[in-house]
Scaffold this motif. Structure first.
Motif, PDB file in Angstrom:
ATOM      1  N   ILE A   1       0.834  -1.205   0.000  1.00  0.00           N
ATOM      2  CA  ILE A   1       0.000   0.000   0.000  1.00  0.00           C
ATOM      3  C   ILE A   1       0.870   1.257   0.000  1.00  0.00           C
ATOM      4  O   ILE A   1       0.570   2.249  -0.692  1.00  0.00           O
ATOM      5  CB  ILE A   1      -0.939  -0.007   1.218  1.00  0.00           C
ATOM      6  CG1 ILE A   1      -1.967  -1.132   1.090  1.00  0.00           C
ATOM      7  CG2 ILE A   1      -1.649   1.340   1.375  1.00  0.00           C
ATOM      8  CD1 ILE A   1      -2.827  -1.323   2.327  1.00  0.00           C
TER       9      ILE A   1
ATOM     10  N   VAL B   1      -8.481  -2.927  -7.244  1.00  0.00           N
ATOM     11  CA  VAL B   1      -8.715  -2.100  -6.052  1.00  0.00           C
ATOM     12  C   VAL B   1      -7.429  -1.421  -5.589  1.00  0.00           C
ATOM     13  O   VAL B   1      -7.392  -0.210  -5.353  1.00  0.00           O
ATOM     14  CB  VAL B   1      -9.305  -2.955  -4.908  1.00  0.00           C
ATOM     15  CG1 VAL B   1      -9.308  -2.170  -3.601  1.00  0.00           C
ATOM     16  CG2 VAL B   1     -10.726  -3.389  -5.264  1.00  0.00           C
ATOM     17  N   PHE B   2      -6.353  -2.195  -5.479  1.00  0.00           N
ATOM     18  CA  PHE B   2      -5.090  -1.612  -4.996  1.00  0.00           C
ATOM     19  C   PHE B   2      -4.461  -0.704  -6.049  1.00  0.00           C
ATOM     20  O   PHE B   2      -3.773   0.263  -5.702  1.00  0.00           O
ATOM     21  CB  PHE B   2      -4.114  -2.712  -4.587  1.00  0.00           C
ATOM     22  CG  PHE B   2      -4.396  -3.270  -3.227  1.00  0.00           C
ATOM     23  CD1 PHE B   2      -3.843  -2.696  -2.097  1.00  0.00           C
ATOM     24  CD2 PHE B   2      -5.232  -4.364  -3.071  1.00  0.00           C
ATOM     25  CE1 PHE B   2      -4.100  -3.204  -0.831  1.00  0.00           C
ATOM     26  CE2 PHE B   2      -5.500  -4.883  -1.817  1.00  0.00           C
ATOM     27  CZ  PHE B   2      -4.931  -4.304  -0.687  1.00  0.00           C
TER      28      PHE B   2
ATOM     29  N   SER C   1      -6.362   2.593  -5.672  1.00  0.00           N
ATOM     30  CA  SER C   1      -6.045   3.265  -4.406  1.00  0.00           C
ATOM     31  C   SER C   1      -4.696   3.974  -4.460  1.00  0.00           C
ATOM     32  O   SER C   1      -4.492   5.006  -3.809  1.00  0.00           O
ATOM     33  CB  SER C   1      -6.057   2.260  -3.254  1.00  0.00           C
ATOM     34  OG  SER C   1      -5.002   1.325  -3.388  1.00  0.00           O
ATOM     35  N   SER C   2      -3.746   3.433  -5.244  1.00  0.00           N
ATOM     36  CA  SER C   2      -2.418   4.049  -5.329  1.00  0.00           C
ATOM     37  C   SER C   2      -2.459   5.402  -6.020  1.00  0.00           C
ATOM     38  O   SER C   2      -1.569   6.237  -5.818  1.00  0.00           O
ATOM     39  CB  SER C   2      -1.443   3.116  -6.053  1.00  0.00           C
ATOM     40  OG  SER C   2      -1.874   2.865  -7.374  1.00  0.00           O
TER      41      SER C   2
ATOM     42  N   MET D   1      -2.879   7.851  -3.279  1.00  0.00           N
ATOM     43  CA  MET D   1      -1.723   7.897  -2.375  1.00  0.00           C
ATOM     44  C   MET D   1      -0.579   8.724  -2.944  1.00  0.00           C
ATOM     45  O   MET D   1       0.306   9.160  -2.213  1.00  0.00           O
ATOM     46  CB  MET D   1      -1.235   6.477  -2.090  1.00  0.00           C
ATOM     47  CG  MET D   1      -2.150   5.661  -1.205  1.00  0.00           C
ATOM     48  SD  MET D   1      -2.180   6.282   0.496  1.00  0.00           S
ATOM     49  CE  MET D   1      -0.527   5.836   1.030  1.00  0.00           C
TER      50      MET D   1
END
Length: 449
Positions: free
Chosen positions: A14, A267-268, A271-272, A275
């Protein structure tokens, strides 16, 4: 412990994913002027797509092509940059006069960023955790048919890694030799140190149509290779360690497995994107990546070390010591980033010059930047070199786990599967067991007589 290790890997992913996305976006921004947050979603969508569709096979083959582009581009930059400056002698002389050709400092002070201690000792443990216990690396090794091929691959990988590092170091020398009398950071031509190499490429290769794009493709290749590998490993870890254990009574079909892994990647990956807004405010990318990675995987290296070399340490002792080690390293890493961002701690930087700049710039900016070149200050534990994080995390975990055995007791070594231990320990334990078996047999023979 397996769930704890998997959780650390997910947390690392993450944090590290947006760093991998940010690097090519920063380069493309310097070359083209297009905003970082415009490029980031495009990179994520492309990488997520071929990782989702191709799986590990698609990741490996794209890595091959990306590695060729990466090494080829590095070679072109090295040769063209050297020729433009007048040859290797000029590059060497300018770096020598500028004080850039230095050996690591002979110091045991852990706050010295690049000392003999941090480079050779800390650096060894840093690469150990990134190549021997990293899920992304192990997954590639496990895809090979035998241990022999794994050893051969590791040998070739080590040679390639050394050549890559040497190439990057030489590009740094060329970069300084190009801007030795007009520092882009002091004049505002580059806002971050991570933009110096793209700036060099535009100056050296900009006269040849298409060559700046070669560098961009090289940076994108390196970043996408790491990004796709991590996404693929992340999907496998979440499936095996988090999803499957919850469905013991209901076996998952191949279709369900494929959909689960693809959903994790999507999903990941998405999300990045968000971030990246955090990463761009946290300082130099290389140091940030190494700091966060080592603070998480340093304790993990301790877990594997204890598991292979210290069979008397039980799971409860290991789990408690891992929590304490991780908490300490997280505290150090967070405070280190705060110190870097706020400027309360500075590493010593070599002086630069703006004497022969052929363009206008704000001289006040240069005068204000001279404070960065003062000797480093601060001796707190979270001011240590980022190369020491893996060593400290592993050492803390090894120490705490052994101390915990005085409270929770030692594990019976005879109950441990010998195949899980290091070969040298296997030979020792098996030798002792054979000796005890022979001694016991002799006792029974004497008793019968």
């Amino acid at each position: 412990m397996r769930l704890f290790g998997a959780s650390l890997f997910v947390l690392k992913a993450i944090i590290w994913l947006p760093i991998a996305v940010y690097v090519p976006a920063l380069t493309f921004n310097q070359v083209s002027g297009i905003g970082i947050h415009t490029i980031t979603p495009i990179v994520i969508v492309i990488c997520t797509f071929y990782t989702t569709v191709g799986g590990i096979k698609g990741v490996v083959w794209t890595d091959v092509a990306q590695s060729i582009v990466m090494f080829g581009s590095l070679f072109v930059i090295m040769v063209k940059g050297t020729l433009d400056l007048g040859g290797f002698d000029v590059v060497w002389q300018r770096n020598l006069e500028g004080g850039r050709l230095n050996y690591p400092e002979w110091s045991l002070d852990p706050t010295v960023r690049l000392s003999v201690l941090s480079v050779f000792v800390g650096g060894t443990f840093f690469k150990l955790q990134s190549t021997s216990i990293n899920q992304t690396t192990i997954q590639r090794f496990m895809s090979l048919p035998s241990l022999k091929e794994i050893k051969q691959t590791l040998f070739i990988f080590s040679i390639g890694l050394v050549l890559l590092y040497m190439g990057c170091i030489y590009v740094g020398l060329v970069c300084y030799a190009t801007y030795y009398d007009c520092d882009p950071m002091s004049t505002g031509l580059a806002s971050r140190r991570d933009q110096l190499v793209p700036l060099l490429v535009m100056r050296v290769l900009g006269v040849v149509p298409g060559l700046p794009g070669l560098l961009v493709s090289a940076v994108f290749s390196a970043a996408l290779s790491s990004l796709s590998t991590l996404l693929n490993s992340l999907s496998a870890v979440i499936l095996e360690d988090f999803v499957r254990p919850q469905m013991k009574n209901k076996p998952m079909s191949e279709r369900t497995v494929a959909l689960t892994m693809r959903l994790v990647v999507i999903v990941f990956g998405i999300s990045s994107i968000f971030m990246v807004y955090v990463v761009e405010h946290l300082g130099m990318v290389l140091q940030l990546s190494a700091t966060l990675q080592s603070s998480l995987y340093g304790p993990m290296l301790g877990i594997f070390t204890v598991g292979m070399l210290m069979p008397w340490v039980g799971e409860k002792c290991m789990f408690i010591s891992s929590i304490f080690s991780f908490a300490i390293m997280a505290w150090i890493a967070v405070n280190a980033q705060i110190a870097n961002v706020t400027g309360s701690f500075r590493h010593t930087k070599l002086p630069v010059s703006v004497e022969n700049c052929d363009y206008d710039f704000d001289m006040n900016r240069y005068l204000n930047s001279t404070a960065e070149y003062e000797p480093h200050n601060g001796t707190s534990i979270y001011h240590m070199s980022f190369l020491m994080y893996a060593l400290m995390g592993a050492s803390l975990n090894i120490l705490f786990s052994n101390l915990a055995t005085f409270i929770f007791g030692r594990q019976n070594v005879d109950t441990v599967d010998v195949q899980l231990l290091a070969p040298v320990l296997q030979r020792y334990l098996l030798k002792n067991k054979d000796y005890e078996a022979v001694k016991l047999k002799q006792q029974f023979t004497v008793a019968d007589k």
